[in-house]
Design a protein around this motif. Structure first.
Motif, PDB file in Angstrom:
ATOM      1  N   LYS A  61       0.830  -1.217   0.000  1.00 38.05           N
ATOM      2  CA  LYS A  61       0.000   0.000   0.000  1.00 38.05           C
ATOM      3  C   LYS A  61       0.860   1.262   0.000  1.00 38.05           C
ATOM      4  O   LYS A  61       0.444   2.301  -0.516  1.00 38.05           O
ATOM      5  CB  LYS A  61      -0.930  -0.026   1.213  1.00 38.05           C
ATOM      6  CG  LYS A  61      -2.032   0.990   1.179  1.00 38.05           C
ATOM      7  CD  LYS A  61      -2.957   0.776   2.365  1.00 38.05           C
ATOM      8  CE  LYS A  61      -4.050   1.780   2.398  1.00 38.05           C
ATOM      9  NZ  LYS A  61      -4.853   1.657   3.622  1.00 38.05           N
ATOM     10  N   THR A  62       2.063   1.162   0.529  1.00 40.70           N
ATOM     11  CA  THR A  62       2.935   2.336   0.621  1.00 40.70           C
ATOM     12  C   THR A  62       3.445   2.802  -0.738  1.00 40.70           C
ATOM     13  O   THR A  62       3.977   3.901  -0.854  1.00 40.70           O
ATOM     14  CB  THR A  62       4.131   2.077   1.559  1.00 40.70           C
ATOM     15  OG1 THR A  62       4.948   1.043   1.007  1.00 40.70           O
ATOM     16  CG2 THR A  62       3.659   1.708   2.954  1.00 40.70           C
ATOM     17  N   TYR A  63       3.293   1.968  -1.771  1.00 38.18           N
ATOM     18  CA  TYR A  63       3.694   2.364  -3.113  1.00 38.18           C
ATOM     19  C   TYR A  63       2.729   3.393  -3.719  1.00 38.18           C
ATOM     20  O   TYR A  63       3.029   3.987  -4.740  1.00 38.18           O
ATOM     21  CB  TYR A  63       3.778   1.144  -4.046  1.00 38.18           C
ATOM     22  CG  TYR A  63       4.999   0.305  -3.793  1.00 38.18           C
ATOM     23  CD1 TYR A  63       6.217   0.632  -4.376  1.00 38.18           C
ATOM     24  CD2 TYR A  63       4.949  -0.807  -2.961  1.00 38.18           C
ATOM     25  CE1 TYR A  63       7.344  -0.130  -4.151  1.00 38.18           C
ATOM     26  CE2 TYR A  63       6.071  -1.575  -2.728  1.00 38.18           C
ATOM     27  CZ  TYR A  63       7.272  -1.227  -3.321  1.00 38.18           C
ATOM     28  OH  TYR A  63       8.390  -1.982  -3.088  1.00 38.18           O
ATOM     29  N   PHE A  64       1.600   3.571  -3.071  1.00 35.90           N
ATOM     30  CA  PHE A  64       0.569   4.482  -3.568  1.00 35.90           C
ATOM     31  C   PHE A  64       0.457   5.657  -2.591  1.00 35.90           C
ATOM     32  O   PHE A  64      -0.266   5.580  -1.592  1.00 35.90           O
ATOM     33  CB  PHE A  64      -0.772   3.750  -3.682  1.00 35.90           C
ATOM     34  CG  PHE A  64      -0.723   2.537  -4.553  1.00 35.90           C
ATOM     35  CD1 PHE A  64      -0.951   2.642  -5.913  1.00 35.90           C
ATOM     36  CD2 PHE A  64      -0.434   1.282  -4.018  1.00 35.90           C
ATOM     37  CE1 PHE A  64      -0.904   1.524  -6.725  1.00 35.90           C
ATOM     38  CE2 PHE A  64      -0.382   0.162  -4.827  1.00 35.90           C
ATOM     39  CZ  PHE A  64      -0.616   0.283  -6.184  1.00 35.90           C
ATOM     40  N   ARG A  65       1.169   6.738  -2.906  1.00 38.53           N
ATOM     41  CA  ARG A  65       1.222   7.885  -1.989  1.00 38.53           C
ATOM     42  C   ARG A  65      -0.157   8.438  -1.652  1.00 38.53           C
ATOM     43  O   ARG A  65      -0.411   8.798  -0.503  1.00 38.53           O
ATOM     44  CB  ARG A  65       2.071   9.001  -2.599  1.00 38.53           C
ATOM     45  CG  ARG A  65       3.549   8.711  -2.624  1.00 38.53           C
ATOM     46  CD  ARG A  65       4.323   9.912  -3.126  1.00 38.53           C
ATOM     47  NE  ARG A  65       3.861  10.332  -4.446  1.00 38.53           N
ATOM     48  CZ  ARG A  65       4.481  10.079  -5.581  1.00 38.53           C
ATOM     49  NH1 ARG A  65       5.599   9.424  -5.565  1.00 38.53           N
ATOM     50  NH2 ARG A  65       3.995  10.503  -6.729  1.00 38.53           N
ATOM     51  N   THR A  66      -1.031   8.508  -2.625  1.00 37.10           N
ATOM     52  CA  THR A  66      -2.317   9.175  -2.402  1.00 37.10           C
ATOM     53  C   THR A  66      -3.292   8.359  -1.557  1.00 37.10           C
ATOM     54  O   THR A  66      -4.238   8.916  -1.035  1.00 37.10           O
ATOM     55  CB  THR A  66      -3.000   9.515  -3.746  1.00 37.10           C
ATOM     56  OG1 THR A  66      -3.193   8.307  -4.488  1.00 37.10           O
ATOM     57  CG2 THR A  66      -2.169  10.506  -4.536  1.00 37.10           C
ATOM     58  N   LYS A  68      -2.110   5.718   0.772  1.00 35.16           N
ATOM     59  CA  LYS A  68      -1.430   4.910   1.787  1.00 35.16           C
ATOM     60  C   LYS A  68      -2.026   5.039   3.185  1.00 35.16           C
ATOM     61  O   LYS A  68      -1.920   4.127   3.988  1.00 35.16           O
ATOM     62  CB  LYS A  68       0.071   5.179   1.800  1.00 35.16           C
ATOM     63  CG  LYS A  68       0.469   6.546   2.272  1.00 35.16           C
ATOM     64  CD  LYS A  68       1.972   6.705   2.234  1.00 35.16           C
ATOM     65  CE  LYS A  68       2.319   8.097   2.715  1.00 35.16           C
ATOM     66  NZ  LYS A  68       3.744   8.301   2.776  1.00 35.16           N
ATOM     67  N   ASP A  69      -2.697   6.157   3.476  1.00 35.27           N
ATOM     68  CA  ASP A  69      -3.289   6.345   4.798  1.00 35.27           C
ATOM     69  C   ASP A  69      -4.792   6.092   4.819  1.00 35.27           C
ATOM     70  O   ASP A  69      -5.430   6.297   5.850  1.00 35.27           O
ATOM     71  CB  ASP A  69      -2.987   7.766   5.304  1.00 35.27           C
ATOM     72  CG  ASP A  69      -1.489   7.986   5.500  1.00 35.27           C
ATOM     73  OD1 ASP A  69      -0.803   7.053   5.969  1.00 35.27           O
ATOM     74  OD2 ASP A  69      -1.007   9.085   5.166  1.00 35.27           O
ATOM     75  N   ARG A 119       9.463   2.404  -9.935  1.00 35.80           N
ATOM     76  CA  ARG A 119       8.847   2.592  -8.613  1.00 35.80           C
ATOM     77  C   ARG A 119       9.444   1.645  -7.562  1.00 35.80           C
ATOM     78  O   ARG A 119       8.990   1.599  -6.442  1.00 35.80           O
ATOM     79  CB  ARG A 119       7.341   2.396  -8.725  1.00 35.80           C
ATOM     80  CG  ARG A 119       6.680   3.513  -9.496  1.00 35.80           C
ATOM     81  CD  ARG A 119       5.204   3.221  -9.751  1.00 35.80           C
ATOM     82  NE  ARG A 119       4.566   4.313 -10.458  1.00 35.80           N
ATOM     83  CZ  ARG A 119       4.625   4.529 -11.770  1.00 35.80           C
ATOM     84  NH1 ARG A 119       5.347   3.731 -12.534  1.00 35.80           N
ATOM     85  NH2 ARG A 119       3.997   5.535 -12.318  1.00 35.80           N
TER      86      ARG A 119
END
Length: 174
Positions: A61-66, A68-69, A119
């Motif tokens: 999930k951390t590969y997707f900045r928008t 990740k939270d 990436r």
């Protein structure tokens, strides 16, 4: 007699693997037919694939900045993320629909490998995607072991060409 009938029905030996892809005409048919069911609901299954991937390996999930939270509910409501899920499904669809042209699929997977290499996505993350995909095929679509075996051959074929690029130490700037 069945050999002659098979050649008439399939136009060739349905169990002879293509030397480039390793897939037989029967495998291609099984993958394309089962994929049509999944792709008919690309948004639903694409999102489900990612949600299960994030459960299996939260690091992905951390590969997707928008996103990740975001929690799962927020993810399922995010149009931006739904678009990414549909993009993944479209990439798989392009590969599946072109299995009779393995050279085209190889070029597509090399390109996919390049974008994921930039990436710094790892092979293990692709293996996690495979595990989630098999879970969906087996438990949601209730596919037989024979069809899942054809999918395993398909994934092996496409991953080989993604991994060839990921293993290359130079990053292309194209």
């Amino acid at each position: 007699m069945s050999s002659i009938l098979n050649r008439i029905l399939w136009g060739r030996d349905p169990d002879k693997p293509n030397p480039m892809s390793g897939l037989t005409p029967r495998d291609i048919y099984a993958v394309q037919r089962s994929w049509a069911v999944m792709y008919a609901e690309a948004g639903k299954y694409g999102l489900e694939l990612f949600i299960r991937l994030f459960r299996l390996n939260p690091v992905t999930k951390t590969y997707f900045r928008t996103i990740k939270d975001m929690n799962e509910e927020q993810l399922s409501k995010s149009f931006q993320f739904k678009a990414h899920a549909i993009n993944l499904m479209s990439s798989i669809n392009t590969a599946v629909t072109n299995l009779n042209q393995p050279e085209v699929v190889i070029a597509l997977m090399n390109k996919l490998g390049e974008t994921h290499k930039k990436r710094r996505v790892e092979k293990s993350h692709f293996e996690d995607v495979k595990a989630v995909l098999v879970d969906i095929l087996r438990n949601d679509l209730k596919l037989t072991d024979d069809v899942i075996s054809s999918w395993a051959k398909f994934v092996t074929f496409i991953y080989k060409h993604i991994f060839d690029v990921l293993d290359d130490k130079q990053i292309s700037n194209e």
